[in-house]
Design a protein around this motif. Sequence first.
Motif, PDB file in Angstrom:
ATOM      1  N   VAL A  69       0.838  -1.195   0.000  1.00 29.19           N
ATOM      2  CA  VAL A  69       0.000   0.000   0.000  1.00 29.19           C
ATOM      3  C   VAL A  69       0.875   1.247   0.000  1.00 29.19           C
ATOM      4  O   VAL A  69       1.885   1.322   0.707  1.00 29.19           O
ATOM      5  N   ILE A  70       0.465   2.208  -0.826  1.00 23.36           N
ATOM      6  CA  ILE A  70       1.128   3.512  -0.901  1.00 23.36           C
ATOM      7  C   ILE A  70       0.084   4.593  -0.619  1.00 23.36           C
ATOM      8  O   ILE A  70      -1.116   4.320  -0.629  1.00 23.36           O
ATOM      9  N   ASN A  71       0.554   5.815  -0.344  1.00 26.29           N
ATOM     10  CA  ASN A  71      -0.351   6.923   0.016  1.00 26.29           C
ATOM     11  C   ASN A  71      -1.320   6.486   1.124  1.00 26.29           C
ATOM     12  O   ASN A  71      -2.524   6.708   1.051  1.00 26.29           O
ATOM     13  N   HIS A  72      -0.735   5.894   2.151  1.00 25.87           N
ATOM     14  CA  HIS A  72      -1.509   5.264   3.222  1.00 25.87           C
ATOM     15  C   HIS A  72      -1.766   6.183   4.403  1.00 25.87           C
ATOM     16  O   HIS A  72      -2.496   5.819   5.323  1.00 25.87           O
ATOM     17  N   GLY A  73      -1.149   7.368   4.419  1.00 29.23           N
ATOM     18  CA  GLY A  73      -1.418   8.335   5.477  1.00 29.23           C
ATOM     19  C   GLY A  73      -0.437   8.343   6.628  1.00 29.23           C
ATOM     20  O   GLY A  73      -0.501   9.234   7.485  1.00 29.23           O
ATOM     21  N   VAL A  74       0.477   7.375   6.697  1.00 32.07           N
ATOM     22  CA  VAL A  74       1.501   7.366   7.745  1.00 32.07           C
ATOM     23  C   VAL A  74       2.694   8.166   7.222  1.00 32.07           C
ATOM     24  O   VAL A  74       3.188   7.897   6.118  1.00 32.07           O
ATOM     25  N   SER A  75       3.163   9.127   7.990  1.00 28.11           N
ATOM     26  CA  SER A  75       4.194  10.048   7.487  1.00 28.11           C
ATOM     27  C   SER A  75       5.539   9.352   7.296  1.00 28.11           C
ATOM     28  O   SER A  75       5.883   8.414   8.027  1.00 28.11           O
ATOM     29  N   ASN A  76       6.300   9.845   6.322  1.00 28.91           N
ATOM     30  CA  ASN A  76       7.659   9.341   6.103  1.00 28.91           C
ATOM     31  C   ASN A  76       8.522   9.531   7.343  1.00 28.91           C
ATOM     32  O   ASN A  76       9.358   8.684   7.675  1.00 28.91           O
ATOM     33  N   GLU A  77       8.307  10.642   8.041  1.00 26.88           N
ATOM     34  CA  GLU A  77       9.104  10.925   9.239  1.00 26.88           C
ATOM     35  C   GLU A  77       8.870   9.859  10.310  1.00 26.88           C
ATOM     36  O   GLU A  77       9.825   9.353  10.923  1.00 26.88           O
ATOM     37  N   LEU A  78       7.613   9.487  10.526  1.00 22.51           N
ATOM     38  CA  LEU A  78       7.310   8.468  11.538  1.00 22.51           C
ATOM     39  C   LEU A  78       7.855   7.104  11.110  1.00 22.51           C
ATOM     40  O   LEU A  78       8.370   6.344  11.944  1.00 22.51           O
ATOM     41  N   ILE A  79       7.773   6.802   9.830  1.00 20.03           N
ATOM     42  CA  ILE A  79       8.330   5.543   9.323  1.00 20.03           C
ATOM     43  C   ILE A  79       9.838   5.504   9.557  1.00 20.03           C
ATOM     44  O   ILE A  79      10.385   4.503  10.045  1.00 20.03           O
ATOM     45  N   ASP A  80      10.531   6.601   9.215  1.00 20.47           N
ATOM     46  CA  ASP A  80      11.985   6.662   9.435  1.00 20.47           C
ATOM     47  C   ASP A  80      12.323   6.540  10.920  1.00 20.47           C
ATOM     48  O   ASP A  80      13.235   5.791  11.311  1.00 20.47           O
ATOM     49  N   ASP A  81      11.592   7.270  11.765  1.00 22.89           N
ATOM     50  CA  ASP A  81      11.852   7.235  13.201  1.00 22.89           C
ATOM     51  C   ASP A  81      11.679   5.823  13.755  1.00 22.89           C
ATOM     52  O   ASP A  81      12.480   5.353  14.570  1.00 22.89           O
ATOM     53  N   THR A  82      10.628   5.149  13.304  1.00 25.81           N
ATOM     54  CA  THR A  82      10.337   3.801  13.803  1.00 25.81           C
ATOM     55  C   THR A  82      11.430   2.821  13.398  1.00 25.81           C
ATOM     56  O   THR A  82      11.947   2.059  14.233  1.00 25.81           O
ATOM     57  N   LEU A  83      11.789   2.838  12.125  1.00 24.77           N
ATOM     58  CA  LEU A  83      12.824   1.910  11.666  1.00 24.77           C
ATOM     59  C   LEU A  83      14.155   2.200  12.351  1.00 24.77           C
ATOM     60  O   LEU A  83      14.875   1.273  12.763  1.00 24.77           O
ATOM     61  N   ASN A  84      14.477   3.476  12.519  1.00 27.21           N
ATOM     62  CA  ASN A  84      15.737   3.837  13.171  1.00 27.21           C
ATOM     63  C   ASN A  84      15.758   3.421  14.646  1.00 27.21           C
ATOM     64  O   ASN A  84      16.796   2.974  15.156  1.00 27.21           O
ATOM     65  N   ILE A  85      14.619   3.551  15.334  1.00 30.94           N
ATOM     66  CA  ILE A  85      14.530   3.128  16.738  1.00 30.94           C
ATOM     67  C   ILE A  85      14.845   1.638  16.853  1.00 30.94           C
ATOM     68  O   ILE A  85      15.606   1.200  17.737  1.00 30.94           O
ATOM     69  N   PHE A  86      14.276   0.833  15.962  1.00 32.93           N
ATOM     70  CA  PHE A  86      14.505  -0.611  16.041  1.00 32.93           C
ATOM     71  C   PHE A  86      15.926  -0.987  15.611  1.00 32.93           C
ATOM     72  O   PHE A  86      16.511  -1.918  16.173  1.00 32.93           O
ATOM     73  N   TYR A 158       3.440   5.153  16.448  1.00 35.10           N
ATOM     74  CA  TYR A 158       3.451   4.268  15.286  1.00 35.10           C
ATOM     75  C   TYR A 158       2.325   3.236  15.379  1.00 35.10           C
ATOM     76  O   TYR A 158       1.581   3.013  14.406  1.00 35.10           O
ATOM     77  N   THR A 159       2.166   2.607  16.543  1.00 34.07           N
ATOM     78  CA  THR A 159       1.138   1.566  16.665  1.00 34.07           C
ATOM     79  C   THR A 159      -0.264   2.173  16.569  1.00 34.07           C
ATOM     80  O   THR A 159      -1.176   1.532  16.035  1.00 34.07           O
ATOM     81  N   GLN A 160      -0.445   3.397  17.044  1.00 35.09           N
ATOM     82  CA  GLN A 160      -1.739   4.062  16.885  1.00 35.09           C
ATOM     83  C   GLN A 160      -2.053   4.297  15.407  1.00 35.09           C
ATOM     84  O   GLN A 160      -3.179   4.060  14.951  1.00 35.09           O
ATOM     85  N   GLU A 161      -1.054   4.732  14.657  1.00 34.17           N
ATOM     86  CA  GLU A 161      -1.268   5.005  13.225  1.00 34.17           C
ATOM     87  C   GLU A 161      -1.476   3.714  12.440  1.00 34.17           C
ATOM     88  O   GLU A 161      -2.276   3.653  11.502  1.00 34.17           O
ATOM     89  N   LEU A 162      -0.744   2.659  12.829  1.00 32.25           N
ATOM     90  CA  LEU A 162      -0.906   1.370  12.141  1.00 32.25           C
ATOM     91  C   LEU A 162      -2.270   0.762  12.442  1.00 32.25           C
ATOM     92  O   LEU A 162      -2.863   0.093  11.582  1.00 32.25           O
ATOM     93  N   ARG A 163      -2.770   0.978  13.653  1.00 32.65           N
ATOM     94  CA  ARG A 163      -4.106   0.490  13.987  1.00 32.65           C
ATOM     95  C   ARG A 163      -5.150   1.158  13.084  1.00 32.65           C
ATOM     96  O   ARG A 163      -6.046   0.491  12.541  1.00 32.65           O
ATOM     97  N   ALA A 164      -5.031   2.470  12.916  1.00 38.12           N
ATOM     98  CA  ALA A 164      -5.973   3.196  12.052  1.00 38.12           C
ATOM     99  C   ALA A 164      -5.868   2.718  10.605  1.00 38.12           C
ATOM    100  O   ALA A 164      -6.885   2.516   9.929  1.00 38.12           O
ATOM    101  N   LEU A 165      -4.641   2.529  10.130  1.00 36.55           N
ATOM    102  CA  LEU A 165      -4.444   2.033   8.769  1.00 36.55           C
ATOM    103  C   LEU A 165      -5.017   0.623   8.626  1.00 36.55           C
ATOM    104  O   LEU A 165      -5.669   0.298   7.623  1.00 36.55           O
ATOM    105  N   GLY A 166      -4.787  -0.207   9.631  1.00 42.36           N
ATOM    106  CA  GLY A 166      -5.306  -1.572   9.586  1.00 42.36           C
ATOM    107  C   GLY A 166      -6.812  -1.601   9.483  1.00 42.36           C
ATOM    108  O   GLY A 166      -7.390  -2.383   8.708  1.00 42.36           O
ATOM    109  N   PHE A 167      -7.486  -0.731  10.241  1.00 44.37           N
ATOM    110  CA  PHE A 167      -8.948  -0.690  10.170  1.00 44.37           C
ATOM    111  C   PHE A 167      -9.424  -0.200   8.804  1.00 44.37           C
ATOM    112  O   PHE A 167     -10.441  -0.676   8.282  1.00 44.37           O
ATOM    113  N   LYS A 168      -8.694   0.747   8.221  1.00 41.74           N
ATOM    114  CA  LYS A 168      -9.060   1.219   6.881  1.00 41.74           C
ATOM    115  C   LYS A 168      -9.021   0.060   5.873  1.00 41.74           C
ATOM    116  O   LYS A 168      -9.927  -0.123   5.054  1.00 41.74           O
TER     117      LYS A 168
END
Length: 336
Positions: A69-86, A158-168
Amino acid sequence: MDHTLLSSWFHLHSSVPLSYVQPPESRPGTVAVASGKAIPVVDLGGSHDRAQTLRHILRASEEYGFFQVINHGVSNELIDDTLNIFKEFHAMPAEEKMSESSRDPNGSCRLYTSREINNKDCIQFWRDTLRHSCPPSGQFMEFWPQKPARYREVIEKYTQELRALGFKILELLCEGLGLDPKYCYGGLSESPLLLSHHYSPCPEPSLTLGAPKHRDPTLITILLQEKDINALQVFKDGEWIAIEPIPYAFVVNIGLLLQIISNGRLIGAEHRVVTNSGTARTTVAYFIRPTNKNIIEPAKLLTSSGARPIYRSITFDELLRIFMSKGPDIEPELLL
């Protein structure tokens, strides 16, 4: 070595330890990897007609069980932050990682190598995994790692945004099946799980796997994978299709639970992860799952007009027990 994180010792070996060597029929290269084939890409952006998006996502789930999925509403910044944290987490010293992920005596957060329930007589897999519960209530967050800095802040968002995306995504799939779009709300999705897999470089990628051929015990799984590292493969029509990473896209796969609910119309597709010798790879998987006592069964609406249910009713905790013991051979155990 069985009780030590893979990331602590992989660099000491010029060959794969025998416990990690897959049987010949399971090794990468035994079955051809398709060239020039790709899983569908679904654009969730507002410029597309909802009915068209629904048809696209439903067809992908029926034919592949996988899509990006693309144009899913989760920001690039949050994606980068999440991957970098892990990435930072998996790069910490082993003792610190273990300490940060073992606060809960009941194991809601844990770190392990190879598989969650490990038997030294089983074949091992080339990965370390951090997994923890992330229910919308915020329960268990006190047991999440506190290091790296901002872990809890970033991963909560991140998990809040993924939950919203998952429901969509689930609303589109349920509507496409003819069900109430909110069919998967409530208990069916109240126990999500977050897993970060870390695959260290492997000296002999042709002999081992990062993850075996399997289906996920989820409604859907939403995966964030690194750019430029090709490792995830889906099995379709007798061959493996490599899932090429698209920057800032998510890979979505249908889980066994949605396969059961749809009475077999949607495919909980088999997939695996291969390794490579040059580059470490980190992924983040968000599992949308029910609470343990929820009943998983074909939706009544889909079997009320004469269609015979294919699958038996089963509690989620019973399905998980069968999944842990049967692995890729689970499906016959679920049939009526």
